[in-house]
Design an enzyme around this catalytic site. Structure first.
Site, PDB file in Angstrom:
ATOM      1  N   GLY A  66       0.767  -1.244   0.000  1.00 31.47           N
ATOM      2  CA  GLY A  66       0.000   0.000   0.000  1.00 31.47           C
ATOM      3  C   GLY A  66       0.791   1.281   0.000  1.00 31.47           C
ATOM      4  O   GLY A  66       0.205   2.353  -0.207  1.00 31.47           O
ATOM      5  N   GLU A 121       3.949  -6.468   1.980  1.00 31.84           N
ATOM      6  CA  GLU A 121       3.591  -6.920   0.627  1.00 31.84           C
ATOM      7  C   GLU A 121       3.593  -5.755  -0.355  1.00 31.84           C
ATOM      8  O   GLU A 121       2.573  -5.485  -1.013  1.00 31.84           O
ATOM      9  CB  GLU A 121       2.185  -7.548   0.651  1.00 31.84           C
ATOM     10  N   PRO A 122       4.693  -5.048  -0.491  1.00 34.41           N
ATOM     11  CA  PRO A 122       4.687  -3.901  -1.408  1.00 34.41           C
ATOM     12  C   PRO A 122       4.628  -4.349  -2.864  1.00 34.41           C
ATOM     13  O   PRO A 122       5.255  -5.334  -3.245  1.00 34.41           O
ATOM     14  CB  PRO A 122       6.025  -3.217  -1.111  1.00 34.41           C
ATOM     15  N   GLY A 123       3.857  -3.642  -3.649  1.00 34.16           N
ATOM     16  CA  GLY A 123       3.825  -3.905  -5.084  1.00 34.16           C
ATOM     17  C   GLY A 123       4.266  -2.640  -5.803  1.00 34.16           C
ATOM     18  O   GLY A 123       5.374  -2.516  -6.327  1.00 34.16           O
ATOM     19  N   ARG A 157      -5.005   2.557 -16.117  1.00 32.46           N
ATOM     20  CA  ARG A 157      -5.148   3.357 -14.894  1.00 32.46           C
ATOM     21  C   ARG A 157      -5.761   4.744 -15.129  1.00 32.46           C
ATOM     22  O   ARG A 157      -6.634   5.161 -14.362  1.00 32.46           O
ATOM     23  CB  ARG A 157      -3.801   3.483 -14.157  1.00 32.46           C
ATOM     24  N   TYR A 165      -9.222   4.859 -13.099  1.00 32.50           N
ATOM     25  CA  TYR A 165      -9.205   5.597 -11.828  1.00 32.50           C
ATOM     26  C   TYR A 165      -9.055   7.096 -12.030  1.00 32.50           C
ATOM     27  O   TYR A 165      -8.923   7.826 -11.049  1.00 32.50           O
ATOM     28  CB  TYR A 165      -8.024   5.150 -10.949  1.00 32.50           C
ATOM     29  N   CYS A 196     -11.784   2.587 -29.597  1.00 29.70           N
ATOM     30  CA  CYS A 196     -13.043   3.274 -29.905  1.00 29.70           C
ATOM     31  C   CYS A 196     -13.864   3.525 -28.656  1.00 29.70           C
ATOM     32  O   CYS A 196     -14.936   2.937 -28.475  1.00 29.70           O
ATOM     33  CB  CYS A 196     -13.815   2.442 -30.921  1.00 29.70           C
ATOM     34  N   GLU A 197     -13.349   4.341 -27.765  1.00 29.74           N
ATOM     35  CA  GLU A 197     -14.063   4.751 -26.549  1.00 29.74           C
ATOM     36  C   GLU A 197     -13.517   6.113 -26.164  1.00 29.74           C
ATOM     37  O   GLU A 197     -12.299   6.330 -26.218  1.00 29.74           O
ATOM     38  CB  GLU A 197     -13.743   3.816 -25.376  1.00 29.74           C
ATOM     39  N   TYR A 226       0.873  -2.272 -12.096  1.00 33.18           N
ATOM     40  CA  TYR A 226      -0.512  -2.217 -12.575  1.00 33.18           C
ATOM     41  C   TYR A 226      -0.596  -1.633 -13.985  1.00 33.18           C
ATOM     42  O   TYR A 226      -1.559  -0.966 -14.333  1.00 33.18           O
ATOM     43  CB  TYR A 226      -1.392  -1.428 -11.589  1.00 33.18           C
TER      44      TYR A 226
HETATM   45  N1  LLP Z   1      -1.412  -7.021  -0.621  1.00 30.08           N
HETATM   46  C1  LLP Z   1      -2.719  -7.152  -0.927  1.00 30.08           C
HETATM   47  C2  LLP Z   1      -3.526  -8.112  -0.194  1.00 30.08           C
HETATM   48  C3  LLP Z   1      -3.284  -6.353  -1.937  1.00 30.08           C
HETATM   49  O1  LLP Z   1      -4.567  -6.487  -2.218  1.00 30.08           O
HETATM   50  C4  LLP Z   1      -2.467  -5.424  -2.641  1.00 30.08           C
HETATM   51  C5  LLP Z   1      -3.027  -4.594  -3.690  1.00 30.08           C
HETATM   52  C6  LLP Z   1      -1.102  -5.344  -2.291  1.00 30.08           C
HETATM   53  C7  LLP Z   1      -0.614  -6.149  -1.273  1.00 30.08           C
HETATM   54  C8  LLP Z   1      -0.148  -4.433  -2.982  1.00 30.08           C
HETATM   55  O2  LLP Z   1      -0.482  -3.102  -2.845  1.00 30.08           O
HETATM   56  P1  LLP Z   1       0.532  -1.968  -3.329  1.00 30.08           P
HETATM   57  O3  LLP Z   1       1.777  -2.028  -2.479  1.00 30.08           O
HETATM   58  O4  LLP Z   1       0.860  -2.220  -4.748  1.00 30.08           O
HETATM   59  O5  LLP Z   1      -0.226  -0.723  -3.136  1.00 30.08           O
HETATM   60  N2  LLP Z   1      -4.919  -1.564  -9.699  1.00 30.08           N
HETATM   61  C9  LLP Z   1      -4.772  -0.521  -8.697  1.00 30.08           C
HETATM   62  C10 LLP Z   1      -4.150  -1.035  -7.430  1.00 30.08           C
HETATM   63  C11 LLP Z   1      -4.915  -2.174  -6.795  1.00 30.08           C
HETATM   64  C12 LLP Z   1      -4.250  -2.712  -5.580  1.00 30.08           C
HETATM   65  C13 LLP Z   1      -4.901  -3.969  -5.113  1.00 30.08           C
HETATM   66  N3  LLP Z   1      -4.258  -4.617  -4.028  1.00 30.08           N
HETATM   67  C14 LLP Z   1      -3.980   0.631  -9.292  1.00 30.08           C
HETATM   68  O6  LLP Z   1      -3.598   0.553 -10.456  1.00 30.08           O
HETATM   69  O7  LLP Z   1      -3.779   1.634  -8.631  1.00 30.08           O
END
Ligand code: LLP
Length: 412
Positions: A239, A273-275, A312, A316, A342-343, A371
Site C-alpha cells: 500500500g 507486501e509492497p507492489g 489506470r 481511476y 473506440c471509446e 498495474y
Molecule cells: N497485498 C494485498 C492483499 C493487496 O490487495 C495489494 C493490492 C497489495 C498487497 C499491494 O499493494 P501496493 O503495495 O501495490 O499498493 N490496480 C490498482 C491497485 C490495486 C491494488 C490492489 N491490491 C492501481 O492501479 O492503482
C-alpha cells in the site's frame, strides 16, 4: 528515485536510449529498469532493519517471470492472489516458504496447488474459506499455516476503488468474527494459526493509517494470546504510495521505523507486501505518436498505446507523467493524449501541457511499472505490448509482443 533520466537531451533507461529501444522492439513497449527495482526492493528490505521480516512483492503489480526471478534472487518472497500467480512465482524460482496467499475468493484447486507447494501461509478472509482450507489440507494429509485477514476499519485516505480496510469493503473479518475464526482454526488439526494480516489500501501517502491499523492488530493479537493463539507473523500488506505527480509519500525507511517503534519488543516476524512502491517507478511505457488533430474544442495527440495497455488513467482517473523521449524545446500547448481504441475513455492524459508533437515521435508514460502490463488486455484485438528489462547497457526481452495469431490461439 529511479534510473530513467534525461541526459544529453534525450531520455535514457539506465545506459540505453529509450528511442533505441522503441525502434528496436517497437511500441507500445514497457521498459523496466533493473537497478531501480533492486534499489526499491532493498529500500524495503532494509526498512525493517533489525526486525525479523520478509518482503513479499505483490505479484499483481507486475507478474513478469523475469522480473519476479530478479527479485527472488535478491531474497524476496511474494504475495499471490491466484493459482496463476502461484504458477508464475514457482516458475520464477521463488522459495515457496516465502509465499503468502491473499484474496477473498481462493478456489478449491488454487488452495490445493498452494498446499502442495507448501507455501508459508494463507491469509484467510472468511470462516467458510477457513473450513475449506482445513478440509483440503486434511485430505492431503498436511497442515495449512494460516493467518486471518483483519479488517481494521481504518480510512487509508486513497481512491475508493483501492481502499480495502474500511468496514464496508469486502476484505477481511472484523475482530469479533476473526476471534471466532482463530478459535475454529485452533480446533482444526489440519490448520495452524500462525499469523495475523491486514492490507488497508493502495497508493497511501501518509503513515498514520498504517500505524493506526498496526496498533489495532497488536492489541488484538495480545488479547488472542489469552485464548492460546500464538501469533508469530504479522503481515501488514502493501500500500505504500509513489510519486506519480506531486505526491510525497513516506519513504520505506520511515514506514519501517514507525512499524518498529509500534511493535516495540514483541517477538514477531513482520511481513510487508509492497507492489507499487517496488515496481511503479521502475517502469515506463514508450509509445509512438501516430497523428495529431486539432478540433474546435481540443488538441489531440493520438498515440499507439491505449487503455488496453495502461488502463489506470481511464479506470481511476489516475495521473501518469508523460514526457518526450527526445525533447526539442518547443513551446507547450494543452493536449489530450489518446489511444486508438473506440471509446472516449481511452486516454492516457487529459488537458496536459506538452509540446506540439509530430507523428513518428516517441513519448514516455512514466510510473507504469506497477498495474500497467498486469492490467492490460487485448481489447479491440490489440496484441499486448512487449516488455524489456534494462540492466546498465544490457537489454533483455522479458516478454515478446503478442501476434495476431496469439489473439485467436485459444479460439475454436
Ligand atoms: N497485498 C494485498 C492483499 C493487496 O490487495 C495489494 C493490492 C497489495 C498487497 C499491494 O499493494 P501496493 O503495495 O501495490 O499498493 N490496480 C490498482 C491497485 C490495486 C491494488 C490492489 N491490491 C492501481 O492501479 O492503482
Amino acid at each position: 528515485m529511479d534510473y530513467f533520466e534525461y541526459r544529453n537531451g534525450e531520455l535514457w533507461a539506465e545506459g540505453v536510449r529509450v528511442k533505441e529501444l522503441a525502434e528496436r522492439f517497437g511500441t507500445p513497449l514497457y521498459v523496466y529498469s533493473k537497478k531501480t527495482l533492486e534499489r526499491h526492493y532493498k529500500a524495503f528490505d532494509n526498512a525493517l532493519g533489525e526486525l525479523d521480516h520478509l518482503t513479499c512483492f505483490s505479484v499483481k503489480a507486475n507478474s513478469n517471470v523475469s522480473l519476479l526471478r530478479l527479485l527472488g534472487e535478491r531474497g524476496a518472497g511474494v504475495d499471490i492472489v491466484s493459482g496463476g500467480e502461484l504458477y508464475r512465482a514457482l516458475k520464477a524460482g521463488i522459495d515457496p516458504r516465502r509465499i503468502v496467499f491473499s484474496g477473498v475468493g481462493k478456489q478449491e484447486h488454487e488452495i490445493r496447488e498452494a498446499l502442495k507447494a507448501d507455501i508459508l501461509m494463507f491469509n484467510v478472509e472468511s470462516a467458510q474459506e477457513l473450513k475449506q482450507i482445513g478440509r483440503i489440507a486434511a485430505e492431503l494429509n498436511t497442515t495449512a499455516r494460516i493467518s486471518i485477514r483483519i479488517n481494521p476499519d481504518v480510512d487509508p485516505k486513497t481512491h475508493p476503488y483501492i481502499s480495502t480496510g474500511l468496514k464496508q469493503n469486502k476484505f477481511g473479518l472484523d475482530m469479533l468474527e476473526a476471534t471466532g475464526a482463530y478459535l475454529l482454526a485452533k480446533e482444526t488439526p489440519s490448520v495452524e494459526p500462525v499469523g495475523m494480516d491486514c492490507h488497508i489500501g493502495s497508493q497511501l501517502t501518509q503513515i498514520g493509517p498504517f500505524v493506526e491499523a498496526l496498533k489495532k492488530l497488536l492489541a488484538f493479537a495480545d488479547r488472542l494470546q489469552g485464548s492460546g493463539v500464538d501469533i508469530r507473523y504479522l503481515d501488514l500488506g502493501g500500500g505504500l504510495g509513489i510519486t506519480y505527480n506531486e505526491e510525497a509519500p513516506p519513504l520505506p525507511a520511515e514506514l519501517g521505523q514507525a512499524i518498529a517503534d509500534t511493535i516495540s519488543g514483541r517477538k514477531l516476524t513482520v511481513i510487508l507486501e509492497p507492489g507499487r512502491a517496488i515496481a511503479g517507478n521502475a517502469g515506463i511505457l514508450a509509445t509512438r505518436v501516430l497523428y495529431t488533430k486539432k478540433t474546435s474544442a481540443k488538441n489531440f495527440v493520438i498515440v499507439d498505446a491505449a487503455m488496453n495497455d495502461l488502463v489506470r488513467p481511464s479506470l481511476y482517473g489516475a495521473y501518469h507523467r508523460i514526457g518526450e523521449v527526445n525533447p526539442k524545446g518547443r513551446e507547450k500547448i494543452v493536449v489530450d493524449v489518446v489511444g486508438p481504441i473506440c471509446e472516449s475513455s481511452d486516454f492516457l492524459a487529459q488537458d496536459r501541457r506538452l509540446p506540439a508533437m509530430e507523428p513518428g515521435e516517441y513519448l514516455a508514460v512514466f510510473s507504469a511499472g506497477a498495474y500497467g502490463f498486469t492490467m492490460s488486455s487485448q481489447y479491440n484485438s490489440r496484441p499486448r505490448a512487449a516488455e524489456v528489462i534494462v540492466d546498465g547497457s544490457r537489454v533483455t526481452l522479458a516478454r515478446q509482443r503478442e501476434t495476431y495469431a496469439d489473439l485467436i490461439a485459444l479460439e475454436i
